[in-house]
Design an enzyme around this catalytic site. Structure first.
Site, PDB file in Angstrom:
ATOM      1  CG  ASP A  12      -1.798   1.326   1.298  1.00  0.00           C
ATOM      2  OD1 ASP A  12      -2.301   1.551   0.356  1.00  0.00           O
ATOM      3  OD2 ASP A  12      -1.916   1.919   2.432  1.00  0.00           O
ATOM      4  CB  SER A  13       0.268   4.873  -0.532  1.00  0.00           C
ATOM      5  OG  SER A  13      -0.981   4.824   0.281  1.00  0.00           O
ATOM      6  CB  CYS A  75      -3.195   0.551  -2.469  1.00  0.00           C
ATOM      7  SG  CYS A  75      -3.306   2.147  -3.171  1.00  0.00           S
ATOM      8  CD  GLU A 154       0.022   6.816   6.147  1.00  0.00           C
ATOM      9  OE1 GLU A 154       1.062   6.795   6.391  1.00  0.00           O
ATOM     10  OE2 GLU A 154      -0.451   5.609   5.640  1.00  0.00           O
ATOM     11  CB  CYS A 186      -9.285   4.480   0.976  1.00  0.00           C
ATOM     12  SG  CYS A 186      -7.777   4.976   1.274  1.00  0.00           S
ATOM     13  CG  HIS A 188      -4.980   4.685   4.639  1.00  0.00           C
ATOM     14  ND1 HIS A 188      -4.633   4.611   3.446  1.00  0.00           N
ATOM     15  CD2 HIS A 188      -4.098   5.198   5.351  1.00  0.00           C
ATOM     16  CE1 HIS A 188      -3.138   4.515   3.423  1.00  0.00           C
ATOM     17  NE2 HIS A 188      -2.683   5.381   4.468  1.00  0.00           N
TER      18      HIS A 188
HETATM   19  N1  DGL Z   1      -4.808   2.976   1.164  1.00  0.00           N
HETATM   20  C1  DGL Z   1      -4.904   3.487  -0.306  1.00  0.00           C
HETATM   21  C2  DGL Z   1      -6.078   3.177  -0.976  1.00  0.00           C
HETATM   22  O1  DGL Z   1      -6.559   2.145  -0.648  1.00  0.00           O
HETATM   23  C3  DGL Z   1      -4.041   4.575  -0.771  1.00  0.00           C
HETATM   24  C4  DGL Z   1      -4.204   5.919  -0.056  1.00  0.00           C
HETATM   25  C5  DGL Z   1      -3.531   6.921  -0.496  1.00  0.00           C
HETATM   26  O2  DGL Z   1      -2.190   7.019  -0.455  1.00  0.00           O
HETATM   27  O3  DGL Z   1      -4.008   8.245  -0.902  1.00  0.00           O
HETATM   28  O4  DGL Z   1      -6.564   3.965  -1.685  1.00  0.00           O
END
Ligand code: DGL
Length: 268
Positions: A12-13, A75, A154, A186, A188
């Site tokens: 993931d990011s 992600c 984050e 997402c 997150h």
């Molecule tokens: N967790 C990621 C997603 O599912 C990336 C969020 C991001 O880096 O903007 O989209």
């Protein structure tokens, strides 16, 4: 190394993919896992398709160099923007989170009204709309971008007033709407799932991809006869920047003991 001993690569990011890692470990505790958080480049969600594809491909190649047997793109943004490129360039199977999340929502909605909460890039790609409509054209899908959620998480501010304010700002338009199902599009967002659920009320079902992608990964490994069935699974974690910080913040998501996070700045 025997194929089943090889690790599952997950990336993931940043921290969000740990919500997928958790589900994978729960379902397949014997598997070895290599997780990569691309902290040098987070957030992906406000970047272009070209940039996200380049970052994702670099990470996937890194995981491939570690001899993983499968890569899970934990992600939504990378899954929405880069999955076809990853599948073309990477030799091991690559699974994204959009199809599993969309399938889960289609099975959940009773009144055929679904809302997708996601990053700006995922919303722009319309990946969820396409995936849901492929299964059932009659389902109505509305999307909302929630760009502040990722930086808030984050920063370790998931349970703060700032997080509650952002939830109010983004989700007020949903209140009293028709949707009975909301996709946390997402990885997150499940970190603030309880707070979102509390704001939206009991009538709305929240879905995310974590359990579904874990199930699909298990099926694939079983089919290929490379599911690890013996011994204890080991997890290795890499971050492309500030591994100490990643390790500290990861605790909020996966709990347990503080993990050692290695740094890999291979492509900066
Ligand atoms: N967790 C990621 C997603 O599912 C990336 C969020 C991001 O880096 O903007 O989209």
């Amino acid at each position: 190394m025997k194929s089943d001993e090889k690790a599952i690569g997950i990336f993931d990011s940043g921290l969000g993919g740990l919500t997928i890692l958790k589900a994978v470990k729960k379902l397949m505790p014997k598997e070895n896992i290599i997780y990569f958080g691309d902290t040098a480049h987070v957030p992906y969600g406000s970047k272009s398709k070209e940039t996200v594809t380049e970052y994702s491909l670099n990470v996937a190649k890194f995981l491939e160099s570690k001899k993983v047997k499968l890569i899970l793109v934990a992600c939504n943004t990378a899954s929405a923007l880069a999955l076809p490129t990853l599948k073309r360039h990477i030799k091991v199977p690559v699974l994204g989170v959009i199809t599993p999340g969309a399938a889960c929502a289609v099975n959940t909605t009773k009144n055929k009204n679904i809302v997708v909460l996601a990053t700006e890039a995922t919303v722009k790609s319309k990946a969820y709309i396409k995936s849901i409509k492929r299964t059932d054209k009659s389902i109505s899908v509305t999307q909302y971008a929630c760009p502040l959620f990722v930086p808030i998480i984050e920063e370790g501010l998931a349970l703060s007033d700032i997080s509650r304010l952002a939830i109010k700002k983004y989700l007020t338009p949903l209140k009293g709407g028709k949707a009975d199902t909301v996709i946390l599009g997402c990885t997150h967002y499940p970190v603030i799932k309880n707070e979102i659920a509390e704001f939206l009320g009991k009538k709305i079902m929240l879905v995310d991809s974590a359990e579904e992608i874990a199930k699909r990964a298990k099926d694939l490994l079983e089919r290929k006869r490379i599911l690890k069935t013996k011994g204890k699974g080991k997890t290795q974690i890499y971050a492309s920047d500030l591994p100490e910080r990643f390790s500290r913040l990861a605790l909020n998501i996966i709990g347990g003991k503080r993990l050692k996070v290695k740094e890999s700045r291979f492509f900066i």
